[in-house]
Enzyme design. Structure first.
Site, PDB file in Angstrom:
ATOM      1  N   GLY A  11      66.054  41.062  32.200  1.00  0.00           N
ATOM      2  CA  GLY A  11      66.364  42.130  33.155  1.00  0.00           C
ATOM      3  C   GLY A  11      67.864  42.362  33.228  1.00  0.00           C
ATOM      4  N   ARG A  21      82.839  42.627  28.596  1.00  0.00           N
ATOM      5  CA  ARG A  21      84.267  42.957  28.465  1.00  0.00           C
ATOM      6  C   ARG A  21      85.098  41.687  28.246  1.00  0.00           C
ATOM      7  NH1 ARG A  21      88.170  42.856  32.486  1.00  0.00           N
ATOM      8  NH2 ARG A  21      89.926  44.283  32.248  1.00  0.00           N
ATOM      9  N   ALA A  22      84.809  40.652  29.019  1.00  0.00           N
ATOM     10  CA  ALA A  22      85.591  39.408  28.915  1.00  0.00           C
ATOM     11  C   ALA A  22      85.342  38.716  27.572  1.00  0.00           C
ATOM     12  CB  ALA A  22      85.248  38.480  30.072  1.00  0.00           C
ATOM     13  N   ARG A  72      62.819  43.280  26.695  1.00  0.00           N
ATOM     14  CA  ARG A  72      61.927  42.119  26.718  1.00  0.00           C
ATOM     15  C   ARG A  72      61.166  42.195  25.390  1.00  0.00           C
ATOM     16  NH1 ARG A  72      62.542  40.213  32.005  1.00  0.00           N
ATOM     17  NH2 ARG A  72      62.838  41.862  33.545  1.00  0.00           N
ATOM     18  N   ASP A 103      66.313  32.858  32.534  1.00  0.00           N
ATOM     19  CA  ASP A 103      65.767  31.631  31.927  1.00  0.00           C
ATOM     20  C   ASP A 103      64.885  31.919  30.706  1.00  0.00           C
ATOM     21  OD1 ASP A 103      63.827  32.716  33.500  1.00  0.00           O
ATOM     22  OD2 ASP A 103      63.142  30.807  34.351  1.00  0.00           O
ATOM     23  N   THR A 126      71.236  37.259  35.903  1.00  0.00           N
ATOM     24  CA  THR A 126      69.971  37.688  36.497  1.00  0.00           C
ATOM     25  C   THR A 126      70.184  37.846  37.995  1.00  0.00           C
ATOM     26  OG1 THR A 126      67.700  37.039  37.051  1.00  0.00           O
ATOM     27  CG2 THR A 126      69.198  35.257  36.521  1.00  0.00           C
ATOM     28  N   ASP A 128      68.057  37.239  40.196  1.00  0.00           N
ATOM     29  CA  ASP A 128      67.186  36.315  40.945  1.00  0.00           C
ATOM     30  C   ASP A 128      67.849  35.007  41.369  1.00  0.00           C
ATOM     31  OD1 ASP A 128      65.075  38.088  40.756  1.00  0.00           O
ATOM     32  OD2 ASP A 128      64.395  37.275  38.836  1.00  0.00           O
ATOM     33  N   ASP A 130      67.757  32.240  39.930  1.00  0.00           N
ATOM     34  CA  ASP A 130      66.770  31.158  39.810  1.00  0.00           C
ATOM     35  C   ASP A 130      67.031  30.278  38.575  1.00  0.00           C
ATOM     36  OD1 ASP A 130      66.197  33.155  38.007  1.00  0.00           O
ATOM     37  OD2 ASP A 130      64.037  33.062  38.282  1.00  0.00           O
ATOM     38  N   ARG A 172      59.897  37.201  41.839  1.00  0.00           N
ATOM     39  CA  ARG A 172      58.517  36.861  41.450  1.00  0.00           C
ATOM     40  C   ARG A 172      58.257  35.374  41.625  1.00  0.00           C
ATOM     41  NH1 ARG A 172      59.231  40.240  36.962  1.00  0.00           N
ATOM     42  NH2 ARG A 172      59.884  38.404  35.793  1.00  0.00           N
ATOM     43  N   GLU A 188      63.940  38.334  61.354  1.00  0.00           N
ATOM     44  CA  GLU A 188      63.362  37.317  62.229  1.00  0.00           C
ATOM     45  C   GLU A 188      62.518  36.303  61.471  1.00  0.00           C
ATOM     46  OE1 GLU A 188      63.571  40.503  63.141  1.00  0.00           O
ATOM     47  OE2 GLU A 188      64.932  40.256  64.849  1.00  0.00           O
ATOM     48  N   LYS A 211      58.140  40.627  72.600  1.00  0.00           N
ATOM     49  CA  LYS A 211      57.946  40.826  74.049  1.00  0.00           C
ATOM     50  C   LYS A 211      59.156  41.579  74.580  1.00  0.00           C
ATOM     51  CE  LYS A 211      55.395  36.704  75.169  1.00  0.00           C
ATOM     52  NZ  LYS A 211      55.818  35.346  75.138  1.00  0.00           N
ATOM     53  N   GLU A 222      58.607  39.258  46.554  1.00  0.00           N
ATOM     54  CA  GLU A 222      57.432  39.863  45.880  1.00  0.00           C
ATOM     55  C   GLU A 222      56.440  38.805  45.391  1.00  0.00           C
ATOM     56  OE1 GLU A 222      60.065  40.649  41.842  1.00  0.00           O
ATOM     57  OE2 GLU A 222      58.335  41.908  42.174  1.00  0.00           O
ATOM     58  N   HIS A 252      63.466  48.861  42.477  1.00  0.00           N
ATOM     59  CA  HIS A 252      64.518  48.762  41.467  1.00  0.00           C
ATOM     60  C   HIS A 252      65.927  49.090  41.945  1.00  0.00           C
ATOM     61  CE1 HIS A 252      61.254  48.189  38.639  1.00  0.00           C
ATOM     62  NE2 HIS A 252      62.182  47.688  37.847  1.00  0.00           N
TER      63      HIS A 252
HETATM   64  P1  ATP Z   1      65.121  37.937  34.183  1.00  0.00           P
HETATM   65  O1  ATP Z   1      65.347  36.665  34.980  1.00  0.00           O
HETATM   66  O2  ATP Z   1      66.033  39.022  34.633  1.00  0.00           O
HETATM   67  O3  ATP Z   1      63.687  38.347  34.119  1.00  0.00           O
HETATM   68  P2  ATP Z   1      64.882  36.687  31.604  1.00  0.00           P
HETATM   69  O4  ATP Z   1      65.880  36.349  30.567  1.00  0.00           O
HETATM   70  O5  ATP Z   1      64.184  35.525  32.271  1.00  0.00           O
HETATM   71  O6  ATP Z   1      65.594  37.625  32.663  1.00  0.00           O
HETATM   72  P3  ATP Z   1      62.476  37.363  30.144  1.00  0.00           P
HETATM   73  O7  ATP Z   1      61.811  38.681  29.943  1.00  0.00           O
HETATM   74  O8  ATP Z   1      61.680  36.251  30.727  1.00  0.00           O
HETATM   75  O9  ATP Z   1      63.791  37.669  30.977  1.00  0.00           O
HETATM   76  O10 ATP Z   1      63.024  36.839  28.715  1.00  0.00           O
HETATM   77  C1  ATP Z   1      63.829  37.674  27.907  1.00  0.00           C
HETATM   78  C2  ATP Z   1      63.427  37.535  26.482  1.00  0.00           C
HETATM   79  O11 ATP Z   1      63.637  36.193  26.042  1.00  0.00           O
HETATM   80  C3  ATP Z   1      61.959  37.795  26.196  1.00  0.00           C
HETATM   81  O12 ATP Z   1      61.667  39.148  26.104  1.00  0.00           O
HETATM   82  C4  ATP Z   1      61.788  37.091  24.844  1.00  0.00           C
HETATM   83  O13 ATP Z   1      62.268  37.890  23.813  1.00  0.00           O
HETATM   84  C5  ATP Z   1      62.702  35.879  25.006  1.00  0.00           C
HETATM   85  N1  ATP Z   1      61.883  34.723  25.409  1.00  0.00           N
HETATM   86  C6  ATP Z   1      61.384  34.429  26.624  1.00  0.00           C
HETATM   87  N2  ATP Z   1      60.625  33.317  26.583  1.00  0.00           N
HETATM   88  C7  ATP Z   1      60.632  32.902  25.301  1.00  0.00           C
HETATM   89  C8  ATP Z   1      60.014  31.821  24.589  1.00  0.00           C
HETATM   90  N3  ATP Z   1      59.224  30.945  25.214  1.00  0.00           N
HETATM   91  N4  ATP Z   1      60.249  31.717  23.264  1.00  0.00           N
HETATM   92  C9  ATP Z   1      61.046  32.599  22.623  1.00  0.00           C
HETATM   93  N5  ATP Z   1      61.636  33.637  23.217  1.00  0.00           N
HETATM   94  C10 ATP Z   1      61.441  33.801  24.545  1.00  0.00           C
END
Ligand code: ATP
Length: 323
Positions: A11, A21-22, A72, A103, A126, A128, A130, A172, A188, A211, A222, A252
């Site tokens: 994402g 840029r950096a 993706r 991740d 990202t 998130d 996470d 998610r 709250e 109240k 979500e 979005h």
């Molecule tokens: P976000 O947190 O914003 O969703 P993300 O990097 O976790 O970002 P993903 O869609 O989960 O987004 O992963 C990005 C891309 O990384 C995937 O479309 C795929 O190409 C690759 N990828 C994810 N998991 C694997 C895996 N187990 N093996 C190989 N490639 C992977």
């Protein structure tokens, strides 16, 4: 290190451009060729890279999204797809790779690193937040500010019409945005995937809060256990026949927009540090922040360990609730 490839993947998040840029400017500073590849791993398979110049990264530090595009890519999840990407990187004589993403992207980078002898550095991008090994991911601060601003606006209506709003935010699998925006917007209550919420207790809280009061805000990630804000609202509705319940899904708008100062600073420092690490011969590391400092851990650790928000913040919200 003569030529370093760079992708943004997964994402998009605000601050990715500041990071690109950096990376590009630090490469050029050391007379290394920065090789930007469009659309993440998909672009590696489709052979969509180009040698970047200073002019490619002029006036992008303040722009959301990513000038390199992102995707993706299912094909990359199979060895066959990754072999096509490896063939491309070899044909372009790439000496190192920087992956900016979440991740999933790090998991892809980890597999690539196992199958091709190429130094790789991961930068957490990202909204998130996470990812293990960092206090902040690039884009998270901006998303938090966007949500806070949106909730401030919704609160005006909640208060004027005496309504109870269930507001759904992204997350998610992780409740960072919901939990921290609940604090920053004075909500709250909050529901996140990491913590069970009893419906009866939520109903009791809502009745107590309202109240003689003028509406309230419940933040919902979500990925919460009840299936999001709308489902949660339908679930509690029968228990609150005398209340005006509304739902708003922010969607979005949380991903886009100009990055905050904090995201630009983190992104710039991480992007430049990635090149320093590659120059030092480091590999398979992800960069993170710990307070004011940049730190590293292995990409493997980054994808295997979980990152969860500080659940004590739920108790903080409870202390601030009207009894
Ligand atoms: P976000 O947190 O914003 O969703 P993300 O990097 O976790 O970002 P993903 O869609 O989960 O987004 O992963 C990005 C891309 O990384 C995937 O479309 C795929 O190409 C690759 N990828 C994810 N998991 C694997 C895996 N187990 N093996 C190989 N490639 C992977």
């Amino acid at each position: 290190m003569k030529k370093i490839a760079l992708i943004t993947s997964g994402g998009d998040s605000p601050g990715m451009n500041a990071c690109i840029r950096a990376v590009v400017k630090t490469c050029l500073h050391y007379s290394i060729v920065p090789f930007g590849i469009y659309d993440g791993f998909q672009g590696m398979i489709d052979r969509k890279g180009y040698e970047m110049e200073y002019t490619d990264v002029d006036n992008i530090i303040h722009r959301g999204g990513t000038i390199l595009g992102t995707a993706r890519c299912k094909e990359f999840m199979e060895l066959e797809g990754r072999l096509k990407a490896i063939d491309y990187l070899k044909s372009e004589n790439i000496d190192g790779l920087v992956v900016i993403g979440g991740d999933g992207s790090f998991t892809g980078a980890y597999h690539l690193g196992q199958e091709m002898n190429i130094p790789i550095i991961g930068i957490p991008g990202t909204i998130d937040n996470d990812i293990y090994g960092t206090d902040h991911t690039i884009g998270y601060d901006t998303a938090l500010n966007t949500v806070t601003e949106a909730v401030d606006k919704i609160r005006d209506t909640a208060a004027s019409h005496h309504r109870i709003f269930f507001i759904e935010v992204m997350g998610r699998d992780a409740g960072f945005i919901a939990l921290n925006s609940a604090i920053s917007s004075g909500a709250e209550n909050v529901l996140i995937p990491e913590k069970h919420m009893d419906i009866e207790k939520l109903v009791r809280d809502i009745k107590a809060q309202n109240k003689g009061r003028r509406g309230s805000i419940i933040m919902v990630a979500e990925g919460d256990e009840w299936g999001g804000a709308l489902e949660l609202m339908e679930k509690v509705k029968p228990f609150l026949p005398d209340y005006d319940l509304r739902c708003s899904v922010l969607g979005h708008i949380q991903r886009g927009g100009s990055p905050s100062a904090l995201d630009r600073i983190i992104a710039t420092r991480m992007g430049s540090f990635a090149i320093e690490l590659l120059k030092e011969g480091k590999t398979n590391l992800m960069i993170g922040t710990e307070g004011e400092h940049l730190v590293t851990c292995s990409i493997e650790q980054g994808i295997k360990e979980n990152s969860i928000p500080d659940l004590k913040k739920i108790k903080l919200l409870a202390k601030l609730r009207t009894k």
